[in-house]
Design an enzyme around this catalytic site. Sequence first.
Site, PDB file in Angstrom:
ATOM      1  N   ALA A 123       0.908  -1.036  -0.201  1.00 16.36           N
ATOM      2  CA  ALA A 123      -0.070  -0.100   0.081  1.00 16.36           C
ATOM      3  C   ALA A 123       0.719   1.335   0.196  1.00 16.36           C
ATOM      4  O   ALA A 123       2.091   1.358   0.076  1.00 16.36           O
ATOM      5  CB  ALA A 123      -1.040  -0.353   1.410  1.00 16.36           C
ATOM      6  N   HIS A 124       0.094   2.019   0.432  1.00 13.62           N
ATOM      7  CA  HIS A 124       0.760   3.627  -0.289  1.00 13.62           C
ATOM      8  C   HIS A 124       2.119   4.129   1.417  1.00 13.62           C
ATOM      9  O   HIS A 124       1.320   3.428   2.591  1.00 13.62           O
ATOM     10  CB  HIS A 124      -0.795   4.899   0.143  1.00 13.62           C
ATOM     11  N   GLU A 125       2.494   4.509   0.878  1.00 10.98           N
ATOM     12  CA  GLU A 125       3.910   5.009   1.724  1.00 10.98           C
ATOM     13  C   GLU A 125       4.485   3.600   2.455  1.00 10.98           C
ATOM     14  O   GLU A 125       4.940   4.034   3.912  1.00 10.98           O
ATOM     15  CB  GLU A 125       2.937   6.191   2.387  1.00 10.98           C
ATOM     16  N   CYS A 126       4.357   2.647   1.866  1.00 10.53           N
ATOM     17  CA  CYS A 126       5.587   1.579   2.432  1.00 10.53           C
ATOM     18  C   CYS A 126       6.802   1.921   2.576  1.00 10.53           C
ATOM     19  O   CYS A 126       7.047   2.268   1.211  1.00 10.53           O
ATOM     20  CB  CYS A 126       4.746   0.209   2.403  1.00 10.53           C
ATOM     21  N   ASN A 143       1.873   3.114   5.249  1.00 11.15           N
ATOM     22  CA  ASN A 143       2.958   3.610   6.607  1.00 11.15           C
ATOM     23  C   ASN A 143       3.351   2.384   6.784  1.00 11.15           C
ATOM     24  O   ASN A 143       4.022   2.634   7.900  1.00 11.15           O
ATOM     25  CB  ASN A 143       2.134   4.503   7.084  1.00 11.15           C
TER      26      ASN A 143
END
Length: 194
Positions: A123-126, A143
């Site tokens: 997912a986003h911003e990992c 995250n």
Amino acid sequence: MLAIYGAGGYALQMLDTVETLLANGRQACFVSDNGPDELCGVPVLRPAAVPEGASYCIAIAGSDTRKRIASGLPRFSTLVSPTAIISDHATIGEGSIIAHNTIIEAKARIGRHFHANIYSYVAHECTIGDFVTFAPRVNCNGNVTIGDGVYIGTGAMIKQGVTIGEGAVIGMGAVVTKDVPAGETWVGNPAKAR
């Protein structure tokens, strides 16, 4: 030429992607020290037979083995299945292999020699370190931070915002809801140290 080091299970999972490269005029082969001479019609070369100037990726699950092999190779490419969906706003390090139906979302930052096996999700911003392995169907929510050399087993789920320390192992089907210290093995639902 793209030389995919390994001729076992993960190489077989990337076979269709390699065949697509060959059908589009790219040169590609598998590489093995002692494997078969071909893998479903794709040549398997011994390391000394790989043409000079080839670029490599390593289709071997163990991060320590991948790291050892990578230390002796000159250059790397990333192999991405045509069925993978990768955001234009994600970054993926060299030598990574992204299998069928993997999704990598915006602002994900992925290190070198990452393996995302079939149906994995980032997912986003990992932020994912070097030599990390996702077995099939890993779900990594937003995250999340994952250290170098982590192995995450089939079907594991990682809660948003969790940090997994370097060299940790997450068991098959684990549901990780808390930070995992470096070098520990966590299993179960909710996941706990073994």
